[in-house]
Design a protein around this motif. Structure first.
Motif, PDB file in Angstrom:
ATOM      1  N   ILE A  31      -3.622  -1.386  -1.568  1.00  0.00           N
ATOM      2  CA  ILE A  31      -2.469  -2.687  -1.407  1.00  0.00           C
ATOM      3  C   ILE A  31      -1.364  -2.348  -1.396  1.00  0.00           C
ATOM      4  O   ILE A  31      -0.391  -2.958  -0.665  1.00  0.00           O
ATOM      5  N   SER A  32      -0.856  -1.361  -2.483  1.00  0.00           N
ATOM      6  CA  SER A  32       0.502  -1.147  -2.581  1.00  0.00           C
ATOM      7  C   SER A  32       1.157  -0.341  -1.190  1.00  0.00           C
ATOM      8  O   SER A  32       1.950  -0.508  -0.832  1.00  0.00           O
ATOM      9  N   ILE A  33       0.022   0.712  -0.701  1.00  0.00           N
ATOM     10  CA  ILE A  33       0.552   1.372   0.393  1.00  0.00           C
ATOM     11  C   ILE A  33       0.755   0.371   1.545  1.00  0.00           C
ATOM     12  O   ILE A  33       1.811   0.669   2.270  1.00  0.00           O
ATOM     13  N   TYR A  34      -0.084  -0.612   1.766  1.00  0.00           N
ATOM     14  CA  TYR A  34       0.106  -1.383   2.812  1.00  0.00           C
ATOM     15  C   TYR A  34       1.114  -2.221   2.793  1.00  0.00           C
ATOM     16  O   TYR A  34       1.875  -2.779   3.685  1.00  0.00           O
ATOM     17  N   VAL A  36       4.276  -1.638   1.383  1.00  0.00           N
ATOM     18  CA  VAL A  36       5.019  -0.668   1.916  1.00  0.00           C
ATOM     19  C   VAL A  36       5.301  -0.537   3.275  1.00  0.00           C
ATOM     20  O   VAL A  36       6.226  -0.836   4.073  1.00  0.00           O
ATOM     21  N   ARG A  37       4.026  -0.389   3.947  1.00  0.00           N
ATOM     22  CA  ARG A  37       3.971  -0.099   5.321  1.00  0.00           C
ATOM     23  C   ARG A  37       4.442  -1.488   5.995  1.00  0.00           C
ATOM     24  O   ARG A  37       5.149  -1.335   7.182  1.00  0.00           O
ATOM     25  N   GLU A  38       4.032  -2.258   5.546  1.00  0.00           N
ATOM     26  CA  GLU A  38       4.327  -3.703   6.256  1.00  0.00           C
ATOM     27  C   GLU A  38       5.859  -4.100   6.216  1.00  0.00           C
ATOM     28  O   GLU A  38       6.616  -4.253   7.212  1.00  0.00           O
ATOM     29  N   PHE A  39       6.496  -3.683   4.994  1.00  0.00           N
ATOM     30  CA  PHE A  39       7.802  -3.882   4.802  1.00  0.00           C
ATOM     31  C   PHE A  39       8.637  -3.011   5.966  1.00  0.00           C
ATOM     32  O   PHE A  39       9.828  -3.355   6.506  1.00  0.00           O
ATOM     33  N   ILE A  40       8.178  -1.803   6.128  1.00  0.00           N
ATOM     34  CA  ILE A  40       9.180  -0.862   6.865  1.00  0.00           C
ATOM     35  C   ILE A  40       8.638  -0.787   8.333  1.00  0.00           C
ATOM     36  O   ILE A  40       9.597  -1.015   9.089  1.00  0.00           O
ATOM     37  N   GLU A  41       7.356  -0.894   8.751  1.00  0.00           N
ATOM     38  CA  GLU A  41       7.002  -0.554   9.887  1.00  0.00           C
ATOM     39  C   GLU A  41       7.468  -2.112  10.838  1.00  0.00           C
ATOM     40  O   GLU A  41       7.947  -1.748  11.959  1.00  0.00           O
ATOM     41  N   GLU A 100      16.614   8.505   9.033  1.00  0.00           N
ATOM     42  CA  GLU A 100      15.832   9.858   8.628  1.00  0.00           C
ATOM     43  C   GLU A 100      15.115   9.628   7.386  1.00  0.00           C
ATOM     44  O   GLU A 100      14.243  10.072   6.681  1.00  0.00           O
ATOM     45  N   ARG A 101      16.062   8.999   6.172  1.00  0.00           N
ATOM     46  CA  ARG A 101      15.494   8.711   5.045  1.00  0.00           C
ATOM     47  C   ARG A 101      14.293   7.912   4.998  1.00  0.00           C
ATOM     48  O   ARG A 101      13.190   8.153   4.145  1.00  0.00           O
ATOM     49  N   ILE A 102      14.103   6.902   6.002  1.00  0.00           N
ATOM     50  CA  ILE A 102      12.803   6.192   6.012  1.00  0.00           C
ATOM     51  C   ILE A 102      11.906   6.905   6.704  1.00  0.00           C
ATOM     52  O   ILE A 102      10.681   6.788   6.079  1.00  0.00           O
ATOM     53  N   LEU A 156       2.483   7.929   4.728  1.00  0.00           N
ATOM     54  CA  LEU A 156       1.141   7.932   5.677  1.00  0.00           C
ATOM     55  C   LEU A 156       0.255   9.281   4.999  1.00  0.00           C
ATOM     56  O   LEU A 156      -1.030   9.056   5.412  1.00  0.00           O
ATOM     57  N   ALA A 157       0.789  10.214   4.369  1.00  0.00           N
ATOM     58  CA  ALA A 157       0.117  11.156   3.901  1.00  0.00           C
ATOM     59  C   ALA A 157      -0.916  10.746   2.840  1.00  0.00           C
ATOM     60  O   ALA A 157      -2.256  10.952   2.666  1.00  0.00           O
ATOM     61  N   GLU A 158      -0.572   9.898   1.986  1.00  0.00           N
ATOM     62  CA  GLU A 158      -1.222   8.941   0.820  1.00  0.00           C
ATOM     63  C   GLU A 158      -2.226   8.308   1.520  1.00  0.00           C
ATOM     64  O   GLU A 158      -3.524   8.145   1.456  1.00  0.00           O
ATOM     65  N   LEU A 159      -1.885   7.554   2.740  1.00  0.00           N
ATOM     66  CA  LEU A 159      -2.758   6.511   3.337  1.00  0.00           C
ATOM     67  C   LEU A 159      -4.073   7.265   3.955  1.00  0.00           C
ATOM     68  O   LEU A 159      -5.199   6.898   3.785  1.00  0.00           O
ATOM     69  N   ARG A 160      -3.860   8.587   4.449  1.00  0.00           N
ATOM     70  CA  ARG A 160      -4.823   9.477   5.158  1.00  0.00           C
ATOM     71  C   ARG A 160      -5.928   9.648   4.280  1.00  0.00           C
ATOM     72  O   ARG A 160      -7.253   9.690   4.589  1.00  0.00           O
TER      73      ARG A 160
END
Length: 237
Positions: free
Chosen positions: A96-99, A101-106, A161-163, A171-175
């Motif tokens: 839930i936490s990973i997604y 973060v992904r939604e905010f950024i992607e 580049e920071r993002i 993404l490493a954690e997501l995999r």
């Protein structure tokens, strides 16, 4: 679970990787290990034998320890007392936490049309093509790796580049989460046409529509993974 108890297994793991030099920094070694996670070559719960990994990477044990400390700080590996270092196993709450973060950024990166470059959109198209080729070859782990490249390319649209660096960690954690979705084909296959649609919309400059498709995509994938992690032991994901 990946068996890394022999020198041959570790050598095979690093075959084809860009090995750092003996004098390199822990950050460089951490990047190599992070890429192995993104590629799905290290599974949750896998033991990372220090001596074999230092030898396989051609670095000192101190440098490897520095790299492992960095990965532990990122939540990718854990140290178990008297047992060693292991690839971390995720929880439903992690997903839930990973997604989030992904939604905010992607989604923000996809909507930021003014920063999009033809080169980064081409990277997204290349990743879509690689995923389709892997699917044709029935290589569903390869599809997962191409999917990681696709999402890296989406984030790169922001031109920051920071993002980009933060996303590689995420993404490493997501995999690590994908390993619970066995077999992989039913999980990955429905997203192939969605990635194609997102890429086509980006190429056409229809960034808001692409962002809407991506938002729906992320919600669906999150819910699938959370359900799998919360399923009773022994149930099929």
């Amino acid at each position: 679970m990946t068996d890394l108890t022999s020198e041959e297994a570790v050598a095979a793991l690093f075959a084809g990787s860009n090995k750092p030099t003996f004098a390199t920094t822990g950050e460089r070694v951490a990047d190599v290990l992070r890429n192995l996670l993104i590629e799905g070559r290290l599974e949750p719960g896998s033991h990372l034998p220090e001596e074999a990994f230092a030898h396989g990477l051609n670095v000192s044990r101190n440098t490897l320890r520095e790299a492992l400390r960095l990965l532990a700080h990122e939540g990718l590996v854990v140290h178990e007392l008297n047992r060693g270092i292991f690839v971390r196993k995720l929880t439903a709450e992690d997903i839930i936490s990973i997604y989030q973060v992904r939604e905010f950024i992607e989604v923000a990166a996809v909507r930021s049309a003014s920063t999009h470059s033809p080169a980064n959109i081409s990277r997204a198209r290349l990743a879509v093509t690689q995923a389709l080729e892997a699917a044709e070859a029935d290589d569903w782990n390869g599809v997962g790796t191409a999917n990681m490249r696709f999402h890296n390319a989406l984030v790169a649209l922001a031109g920051n580049e920071r993002i980009n660096a933060m996303t590689r960690q995420t993404l490493a954690e997501l995999r690590l989460a994908f390993h619970v979705m066995q077999p992989l084909k039913p999980f990955h296959e429905p997203y192939l046409p969605v990635n194609q649609t997102i890429c086509r919309l980006l190429e056409d400059g229809r960034t808001d529509e692409a962002a809407d498709h991506l938002t729906s995509y992320l919600h669906t994938a999150r819910d699938q993974l959370v359900d799998a992690y919360r399923a009773p032991a022994g149930d099929e994901p």
